[in-house]
Write a protein that holds these residues in place. Structure first.
Motif, PDB file in Angstrom:
ATOM      1  N   ARG A  18       4.500   8.691   2.296  1.00 45.96           N
ATOM      2  CA  ARG A  18       5.251   7.724   3.169  1.00 45.96           C
ATOM      3  C   ARG A  18       4.421   6.055   2.801  1.00 45.96           C
ATOM      4  O   ARG A  18       5.155   5.573   2.283  1.00 45.96           O
ATOM      5  CB  ARG A  18       5.768   8.028   4.329  1.00 45.96           C
ATOM      6  CG  ARG A  18       6.891   7.344   4.627  1.00 45.96           C
ATOM      7  CD  ARG A  18       7.265   7.681   6.005  1.00 45.96           C
ATOM      8  NE  ARG A  18       6.179   7.363   7.073  1.00 45.96           N
ATOM      9  CZ  ARG A  18       6.544   7.244   8.065  1.00 45.96           C
ATOM     10  NH1 ARG A  18       7.627   6.944   8.668  1.00 45.96           N
ATOM     11  NH2 ARG A  18       5.413   7.035   9.110  1.00 45.96           N
ATOM     12  N   LYS A  19       3.320   6.427   2.921  1.00 44.94           N
ATOM     13  CA  LYS A  19       2.386   5.081   2.814  1.00 44.94           C
ATOM     14  C   LYS A  19       2.415   4.547   1.417  1.00 44.94           C
ATOM     15  O   LYS A  19       2.833   3.314   1.122  1.00 44.94           O
ATOM     16  CB  LYS A  19       0.923   5.511   3.348  1.00 44.94           C
ATOM     17  CG  LYS A  19       0.663   4.824   4.645  1.00 44.94           C
ATOM     18  CD  LYS A  19      -0.767   4.781   4.780  1.00 44.94           C
ATOM     19  CE  LYS A  19      -1.216   6.022   5.791  1.00 44.94           C
ATOM     20  NZ  LYS A  19      -2.517   6.368   5.860  1.00 44.94           N
ATOM     21  N   ALA A  20       2.228   5.689   0.631  1.00 45.91           N
ATOM     22  CA  ALA A  20       2.407   5.261  -0.940  1.00 45.91           C
ATOM     23  C   ALA A  20       3.607   4.527  -1.382  1.00 45.91           C
ATOM     24  O   ALA A  20       3.673   3.420  -1.972  1.00 45.91           O
ATOM     25  CB  ALA A  20       1.898   6.249  -1.791  1.00 45.91           C
ATOM     26  N   GLN A  21       4.826   4.970  -0.709  1.00 46.10           N
ATOM     27  CA  GLN A  21       6.012   4.711  -1.181  1.00 46.10           C
ATOM     28  C   GLN A  21       6.246   3.360  -0.480  1.00 46.10           C
ATOM     29  O   GLN A  21       7.063   2.630  -1.027  1.00 46.10           O
ATOM     30  CB  GLN A  21       7.106   5.828  -0.597  1.00 46.10           C
ATOM     31  CG  GLN A  21       7.211   6.991  -1.594  1.00 46.10           C
ATOM     32  CD  GLN A  21       8.114   8.088  -1.068  1.00 46.10           C
ATOM     33  OE1 GLN A  21       8.230   8.111   0.183  1.00 46.10           O
ATOM     34  NE2 GLN A  21       8.626   8.677  -1.932  1.00 46.10           N
ATOM     35  N   GLU A  22       5.799   3.075   0.607  1.00 41.74           N
ATOM     36  CA  GLU A  22       5.863   1.879   1.266  1.00 41.74           C
ATOM     37  C   GLU A  22       5.403   0.727   0.565  1.00 41.74           C
ATOM     38  O   GLU A  22       5.856  -0.349   0.188  1.00 41.74           O
ATOM     39  CB  GLU A  22       5.324   1.666   2.791  1.00 41.74           C
ATOM     40  CG  GLU A  22       6.414   2.379   3.652  1.00 41.74           C
ATOM     41  CD  GLU A  22       5.641   2.589   5.091  1.00 41.74           C
ATOM     42  OE1 GLU A  22       4.487   2.383   4.853  1.00 41.74           O
ATOM     43  OE2 GLU A  22       6.119   3.556   5.861  1.00 41.74           O
ATOM     44  N   LYS A  23       4.230   1.167   0.063  1.00 39.72           N
ATOM     45  CA  LYS A  23       3.362   0.078  -0.928  1.00 39.72           C
ATOM     46  C   LYS A  23       4.030   0.083  -2.355  1.00 39.72           C
ATOM     47  O   LYS A  23       4.398  -1.276  -2.876  1.00 39.72           O
ATOM     48  CB  LYS A  23       2.056   0.492  -1.214  1.00 39.72           C
ATOM     49  CG  LYS A  23       0.867  -0.153  -0.466  1.00 39.72           C
ATOM     50  CD  LYS A  23      -0.266  -0.175  -1.082  1.00 39.72           C
ATOM     51  CE  LYS A  23      -1.625  -0.373  -0.360  1.00 39.72           C
ATOM     52  NZ  LYS A  23      -2.737   0.405  -0.706  1.00 39.72           N
ATOM     53  N   ALA A  24       4.472   1.181  -3.020  1.00 44.76           N
ATOM     54  CA  ALA A  24       5.071   0.987  -4.272  1.00 44.76           C
ATOM     55  C   ALA A  24       6.405   1.771  -4.275  1.00 44.76           C
ATOM     56  O   ALA A  24       6.561   3.020  -4.294  1.00 44.76           O
ATOM     57  CB  ALA A  24       3.900   1.529  -5.257  1.00 44.76           C
ATOM     58  N   ALA A  25       7.615   1.084  -4.135  1.00 44.58           N
ATOM     59  CA  ALA A  25       8.732   1.809  -4.157  1.00 44.58           C
ATOM     60  C   ALA A  25       9.014   2.540  -5.170  1.00 44.58           C
ATOM     61  O   ALA A  25       8.434   2.300  -6.330  1.00 44.58           O
ATOM     62  CB  ALA A  25       9.984   0.808  -3.810  1.00 44.58           C
ATOM     63  N   GLU A  26       9.838   3.578  -5.074  1.00 42.28           N
ATOM     64  CA  GLU A  26      10.084   4.545  -6.300  1.00 42.28           C
ATOM     65  C   GLU A  26      10.900   3.717  -7.498  1.00 42.28           C
ATOM     66  O   GLU A  26      11.939   2.801  -6.758  1.00 42.28           O
ATOM     67  CB  GLU A  26      10.670   5.823  -5.781  1.00 42.28           C
ATOM     68  CG  GLU A  26       9.660   6.617  -5.134  1.00 42.28           C
ATOM     69  CD  GLU A  26       9.985   8.166  -4.901  1.00 42.28           C
ATOM     70  OE1 GLU A  26      11.303   8.429  -5.137  1.00 42.28           O
ATOM     71  OE2 GLU A  26       9.107   9.165  -4.722  1.00 42.28           O
ATOM     72  N   ARG A  27      11.047   4.180  -8.572  1.00 41.88           N
ATOM     73  CA  ARG A  27      11.641   3.571  -9.597  1.00 41.88           C
ATOM     74  C   ARG A  27      13.334   3.477  -9.372  1.00 41.88           C
ATOM     75  O   ARG A  27      13.865   2.764  -9.724  1.00 41.88           O
ATOM     76  CB  ARG A  27      11.322   4.013 -10.971  1.00 41.88           C
ATOM     77  CG  ARG A  27      10.135   3.856 -11.600  1.00 41.88           C
ATOM     78  CD  ARG A  27       9.685   4.065 -13.055  1.00 41.88           C
ATOM     79  NE  ARG A  27       9.807   5.723 -12.750  1.00 41.88           N
ATOM     80  CZ  ARG A  27      10.494   6.372 -13.091  1.00 41.88           C
ATOM     81  NH1 ARG A  27      11.824   6.189 -14.069  1.00 41.88           N
ATOM     82  NH2 ARG A  27      10.418   7.859 -13.392  1.00 41.88           N
ATOM     83  N   LYS A  28      13.610   4.726  -8.934  1.00 39.61           N
ATOM     84  CA  LYS A  28      15.093   4.998  -8.612  1.00 39.61           C
ATOM     85  C   LYS A  28      15.524   5.586  -6.985  1.00 39.61           C
ATOM     86  O   LYS A  28      14.542   5.999  -6.334  1.00 39.61           O
ATOM     87  CB  LYS A  28      15.587   5.963  -9.412  1.00 39.61           C
ATOM     88  CG  LYS A  28      15.576   5.543 -11.031  1.00 39.61           C
ATOM     89  CD  LYS A  28      16.468   6.588 -11.699  1.00 39.61           C
ATOM     90  CE  LYS A  28      15.688   7.109 -12.904  1.00 39.61           C
ATOM     91  NZ  LYS A  28      16.319   8.310 -13.501  1.00 39.61           N
TER      92      LYS A  28
END
Ligand SMILES: CC(C)(COP(=O)(O)OP(=O)(O)OC[C@H]1O[C@@H](n2cnc3c(N)ncnc32)[C@H](O)[C@@H]1OP(=O)(O)O)[C@@H](O)C(=O)NCCC(=O)NCCSC(=O)CCC(=O)O
Length: 556
Positions: A18-28
């Protein structure tokens, strides 16, 4: 232990991911396969917990054959490198086969032109402009003798992509093999002979379904008794996929058709283990790498269950789904044709990781024309590099146990079983085709993909992204337009030279058998041996069986 793994995966998702996705949203927003199976960021043991993995996959060479039909797979013998080829006259095509063999191809695969596929001689008015275009033109035994000249039929296996006129082309092949002095019990090869998918997706049918099914079961019976190594049919998902189906539909519609062929043969009084071992399959290998590998593994497993549980087959060979693969022609682009070499190589690797028995790799120029000799050689080299350099052939079913691949395999299976059940409810494949059901499901899937392409949710490199303004013209193969005239002149000479009384007698005998229930194969062989032409034989059967026109569209 399992609980520990599953708890930690959940924790990982809630914390680190979750932390990683907050920093770098997924491509889709959503990742999914061609069959709309959602793709998660990570697969763990919890994704395969719901089923008994060992029971599902077993061991190679054993039921349910998920891991492959041969215990040693490519460690003993690489897949057959079988490049589909043929164009123009029998002479030109024969030259191409000798060339491919000299370059290391290990099986032959014949492409026929449209008149040959729908039972018209090269001199028929409807053949005009089509002779020799998408494959070789074959009207008589004379052409077939030239096509196969110098090819040792006892030692090389030959596939013929022929459906409505499969019985005639097989008869011609047998006639040439006999002339070569070959032992018919040793010759091996495959006829496509899958007319149900012609009604659904490919279009080269002649007769209505019940008569097509009769010809097909006659072939099963004749081959079992006379040419036992011949693969009597190549039940094809390839064209269903090319028409725009999903991977799950490709499995389901192919296996549903296969069920109908087996049922028709049983209804005709054949014993399942006498013919089922020579049924073969043909699949597409599309772009979604892991889904394609899962597709092959799922299809193998499903077929083993169908044959054992539904048809009570006993012989292990009857349970094995043996298949040929062709990389997906529909993924080739006319733009930046060199990119097609890369696409084809990835697709070929997926086919091999999925355990194919035989493979055709497309040539880079096939979105534009038939392949030139150079591009056909490069396509073959792609397979040779895969077989001899990458190491993927050194271990059996290397992706088994992958959380992702096993999970995809199970989900594809689930979707495919649901379709098979639906088709059973409609009354089986033949009825479902008459109702337009499969056709309409494929159209819907093709439409959904087209929208994704237009909205750029689906990216095709060089087409809707990374385009190039000025592309150098490619060097293309051109088929001589005068071929039709040459073939017509040859046929006219043949009709004068042959014993026309004998031809008429043999066609009459065939007509009588067609009215009755006698096996047609011996009579077709006798007719071709008297140099009756493909068009004459097809017309004889048209006269009795009639012609199929389009099917209705499906009302859900
Ligand atoms: C069964 C297949 C799929 C493959 O047959 P092959 O002869 O190539 O391969 P095979 O049967 O696997 O292997 C040949 C022999 O070697 C044995 N063998 C193989 N691997 C082995 C191993 N590891 N250990 C021991 N034995 C092994 C097999 O059992 C078999 O012997 P036994 O025989 O003794 O068992 C057949 O049907 C086929 O070749 N199909 C090709 C179809 C095709 O090319 N279609 C083109 C369509 S083109 C098209 O439609 C394009 C689009 C369009 O036109 O619309």
């Amino acid at each position: 232990m399992q609980q520990h793994v599953s708890r930690s995966a959940e924790e990982w998702r809630a914390t680190t991911l979750r932390k990683a996705q907050e920093k770098a949203a997924e491509r889709k927003d959503r990742f999914e396969t061609s069959s709309h199976i959602p793709v998660q960021p990570l697969y763990t043991a919890e994704d395969v917990q719901a089923f008994d993995l060992h029971e599902r996959i077993g061991f190679p060479g054993e039921f349910p054959y998920t891991r492959g039909v041969q215990p040693t797979m490519y460690r003993s013998r690489l897949w057959t490198m079988r490049q589909y080829a043929g164009f123009g006259t029998a002479e030109e095509s024969n030259k191409r086969y000798h060339y491919l063999l000299s370059q290391g191809t290990t099986g032959l695969s014949v492409a026929f032109d449209l008149p040959t596929q729908i039972g018209y001689d090269a001199d028929h008015a409807l053949s005009e402009g089509e002779v020799g275009k998408v494959g070789v033109s074959i009207s008589s035994l004379e052409d077939m003798e030239i096509l196969l000249a110098g090819l040792p039929l006892e030692r090389i296996s030959t596939s013929m992509t022929i459906n409505a006129t499969a019985s005639i082309l097989l008869a011609l092949y047998i006639a040439v093999a006999k002339k070569q002095g070959a032992d018919l019990r040793k010759i091996s090869g495959t006829i496509q002979n899958d007319v149900l998918k012609e009604y659904i997706a490919r279009g080269t049918y002649i007769y209505p379904p019940q008569h097509s099914m009769r010809i097909i079961t006659d072939i099963f019976q004749y081959c079992a008794e006379n040419i036992p190594r011949w693969n009597t049919i190549s039940i094809s998902g390839y064209h269903i996929r090319e028409a725009g189906s999903t991977a799950a539909q490709e499995i389901a519609f192919t296996l549903s058709n296969a069920i109908s062929y087996v049922q028709a043969a049983l209804d005709a009084g054949l014993n399942v283990d006498k013919f089922a071992g020579q049924l073969s399959f043909f699949f597409n290998c599309h772009n979604n790498f892991f889904e394609e590998i899962a597709k092959f593994r799922a299809a193998r497993q499903m077929w083993a269950h169908i044959m054992r549980e539904r048809f009570h087959a006993q012989d292990p060979r009857s349970l094995m789904l043996r298949f040929h693969t062709q990389t997906a022609g529909s993924t080739l682009t006319a733009q930046q044709p060199d990119n097609n070499v890369v696409r084809t190589a990835y697709q070929a690797m997926a086919a091999v990781l999925g355990g194919t028995q035989s493979l055709h790799t497309n040539s880079k120029d096939e979105a534009l024309s038939l392949p030139t000799e150079d591009s056909a050689r490069l396509a073959l080299r792609t397979q040779q590099i895969l077989g001899y350099e990458t190491g993927v052939a050194d271990v059996v079913d290397p992706l088994a146990g992958s959380y992702f691949v096993e999970s995809l395999t199970a989900q594809l299976e689930e979707q495919a079983w649901a379709y098979i059940q639906k088709i059973d409810e409609l009354g089986g494949s033949v009825r479902a085709i008459e109702l337009g059901y499969m056709q309409s499901e494929i159209e819907q899937a093709a439409y959904t993909y087209q929208l994704a392409l237009e909205q750029e949710e689906a990216i095709v490199v060089g087409v809707n992204r990374f385009t190039q303004q000025h592309e150098p013209p490619a060097e293309l193969l051109r088929v001589d337009p005068a071929i039709g005239r040459g073939q017509a002149a040859k046929l006219a000479a043949l009709r004068l030279r042959r014993d026309n009384e004998q031809v008429q007698q043999r066609l009459q005998a065939l007509e009588a058998a067609a009215r009755d229930s006698e096996n047609l194969m011996p009579l077709i062989i006798e007719a071709v041996e008297a140099y009756a032409t493909l068009g004459e034989i097809s017309d004889t059967l048209r006269h009795i069986f009639g012609e199929q026109h389009e099917f209705r569209s499906f009302d859900a």
